[in-house]
Design an enzyme around this catalytic site. Structure first.
Site, PDB file in Angstrom:
ATOM      1  N   HIS A 234       0.835  -1.209   0.000  1.00  0.00           N
ATOM      2  CA  HIS A 234       0.000   0.000   0.000  1.00  0.00           C
ATOM      3  C   HIS A 234       0.868   1.255   0.000  1.00  0.00           C
ATOM      4  CE1 HIS A 234      -3.349   2.666   1.256  1.00  0.00           C
ATOM      5  NE2 HIS A 234      -2.420   3.224   2.018  1.00  0.00           N
ATOM      6  N   GLU A 235       1.888   1.287   0.857  1.00  0.00           N
ATOM      7  CA  GLU A 235       2.763   2.460   0.929  1.00  0.00           C
ATOM      8  C   GLU A 235       3.592   2.613  -0.342  1.00  0.00           C
ATOM      9  OE1 GLU A 235       2.147   4.503   3.137  1.00  0.00           O
ATOM     10  OE2 GLU A 235       0.941   3.178   4.396  1.00  0.00           O
ATOM     11  N   HIS A 238       1.699   4.609  -2.748  1.00  0.00           N
ATOM     12  CA  HIS A 238       1.808   6.052  -2.547  1.00  0.00           C
ATOM     13  C   HIS A 238       3.082   6.600  -3.191  1.00  0.00           C
ATOM     14  CE1 HIS A 238      -1.699   6.683  -0.140  1.00  0.00           C
ATOM     15  NE2 HIS A 238      -1.304   5.897   0.846  1.00  0.00           N
ATOM     16  N   GLU A 288      -5.829   7.058  -1.177  1.00  0.00           N
ATOM     17  CA  GLU A 288      -5.766   5.807  -0.433  1.00  0.00           C
ATOM     18  C   GLU A 288      -6.420   4.669  -1.222  1.00  0.00           C
ATOM     19  OE1 GLU A 288      -4.056   5.352   2.218  1.00  0.00           O
ATOM     20  OE2 GLU A 288      -3.562   7.463   2.387  1.00  0.00           O
TER      21      GLU A 288
END
Length: 391
Positions: A234-235, A238, A288
């Site tokens: 997930h990071e 980003h 997100e």
């Protein structure tokens, strides 16, 4: 020649407004108003009902008179006898004209509000998105380095040294092995650095320039390495989208515009913070969701079930609850219930998923900060901040 020639005639200073030049005019009181005889021979008639006294003038020796409907012409009367008669005859001398109709004020205010909204919700995000791509990687890395050290100092209770970085070689090697298995290199705008801070906060986030930060509390909260891999994926999402840099630029632009509106007055700081939080929440929720989608694909390609992101959310949901109603608008992440459902829906039917780390490597990652087996965190502790509430 004296100031007053008769009870009905005097001299006064007059400015028509087209030029900032006073003219000496003869003023005569008529039955229906004032006659102003100008030096060029032209005369003006100001009706009694049209006369208005201008308040709060610096010239206190004169009665400053304007005419209703004319916002710039002024007559400066110093003859007290004429002034007394004028105050008797002009019925609306103390009346205050509404220079601008309320309908126009409302229209202008609406236009101004729409302009500010367009700047904050359209222009600032567009500029932030473009600048995030245009900024050189060195600048982003410098911003990320500075932010990382500020975070370490802010979380250190002494405020002197900074929260320690977990340095156990085997644990950091396990985290790097997990990253290598996810293999996001082809998508990245720059190299990624992963740090684990020795703090019990349940959180992880990405910083400008490719830094990804985990907290010990999050690793302790995880039940298996796949959950940590899901957060890492997930990071990485980003980082791929340069969301940290985009968010920093967007926040700076939004705060600048809002600061012009709210100014520096009592309560202004609170209003500024709440408004900026509400604005950024809408942007962050979109970012997100995009990062989640990227994580599902990255996990699936690595042979890890995308549902791993949902299993951690399920425990966080049971422990901390979800944001509902207006509170949800101030959360930087979508509601966890929706994210759990999305993670489960991302699982490919019939596909066999495996583990991303060997048991020994997982134990090393769990003890990266202490060198000893990590005890499960107490869910009743109130001071821990649960990921994903502040990513």
């Amino acid at each position: 020649m004296t100031e007053t020639q008769s009870a009905a005639t005097t001299f006064a200073d007059f400015v028509a407004g087209e030029r900032a030049v006073l003219k000496r005019v003869s003023v005569r009181l008529l039955a229906d108003g004032l006659e102003l005889a100008q030096p060029d021979g032209q005369s003006l008639i100001w009706r009694w009902a049209e006369l208005r006294a201008e308040p709060d003038q610096a010239d206190t020796d004169a009665l400053v008179v304007s005419r209703s409907g004319d916002n710039i012409a002024r007559l400066y009367l110093r003859d007290k006898n004429v002034e007394a008669q004028l105050r008797t005859r002009a019925p609306h001398l103390k009346k205050r004209d509404r220079a601008i109709p309320v309908s126009k004020l409302v229209t202008w205010a609406g236009g101004a509000a729409a302009s500010v909204a367009a700047i904050i919700f359209v222009l600032v995000p567009m500029m932030a998105a473009q600048l995030a791509v245009m900024l050189p990687p060195e600048g982003e890395k410098a911003l990320g380095d500075t932010t990382f050290e500020q975070i370490r100092l802010a979380l250190d209770e002494t405020g002197l040294v900074g929260t320690p970085i977990c340095e156990a070689p085997a644990g950091n090697a396990a985290m790097q092995a997990m990253y290598d298995s996810l293999n996001p290199a082809s998508d990245l705008p720059y190299d990624v650095q992963i740090h684990i801070l020795d703090h019990d906060m349940i959180n992880a986030f990405a910083l400008p320039g490719g830094r990804i930060v985990f907290f010990r509390g999050l690793i302790e909260q995880a039940e298996n390495p796949e959950e940590i891999a899901a957060v890492l994926a997930h990071e990485i999402g980003h980082v791929v989208n340069r969301d940290p840099t985009r968010d920093a630029l967007r926040s700076a632009g939004s705060l600048g515009v809002l600061g012009l509106l709210f100014g520096d007055f009592a309560g202004g700081t609170i209003a500024l913070f709440l408004a900026n939080q509400l604005i950024n929440a809408s942007y962050s929720q979109s970012a997100e969701a995009t990062a989640d989608d990227y994580a599902y694909n990255l996990l699936d390609n690595a042979g890890v079930s995308p549902a791993a992101l949902g299993t951690m959310f399920e425990r966080l949901l049971a422990e901390y609850g979800d944001a509902e109603g207006i509170v949800a608008h101030f959360m930087s992440h979508p509601q966890m219930g929706k994210r759990i459902a999305a993670a489960q829906a991302a699982v490919v039917d019939g596909r066999t998923y495996g583990s991303i780390l060997e048991p020994s490597a997982w134990r090393s990652l769990q003890t990266v900060c202490s060198g000893e087996p990590a005890a499960r965190s107490d869910p009743t502790l109130p001071d821990k901040k649960a990921w994903p509430g502040s990513d």
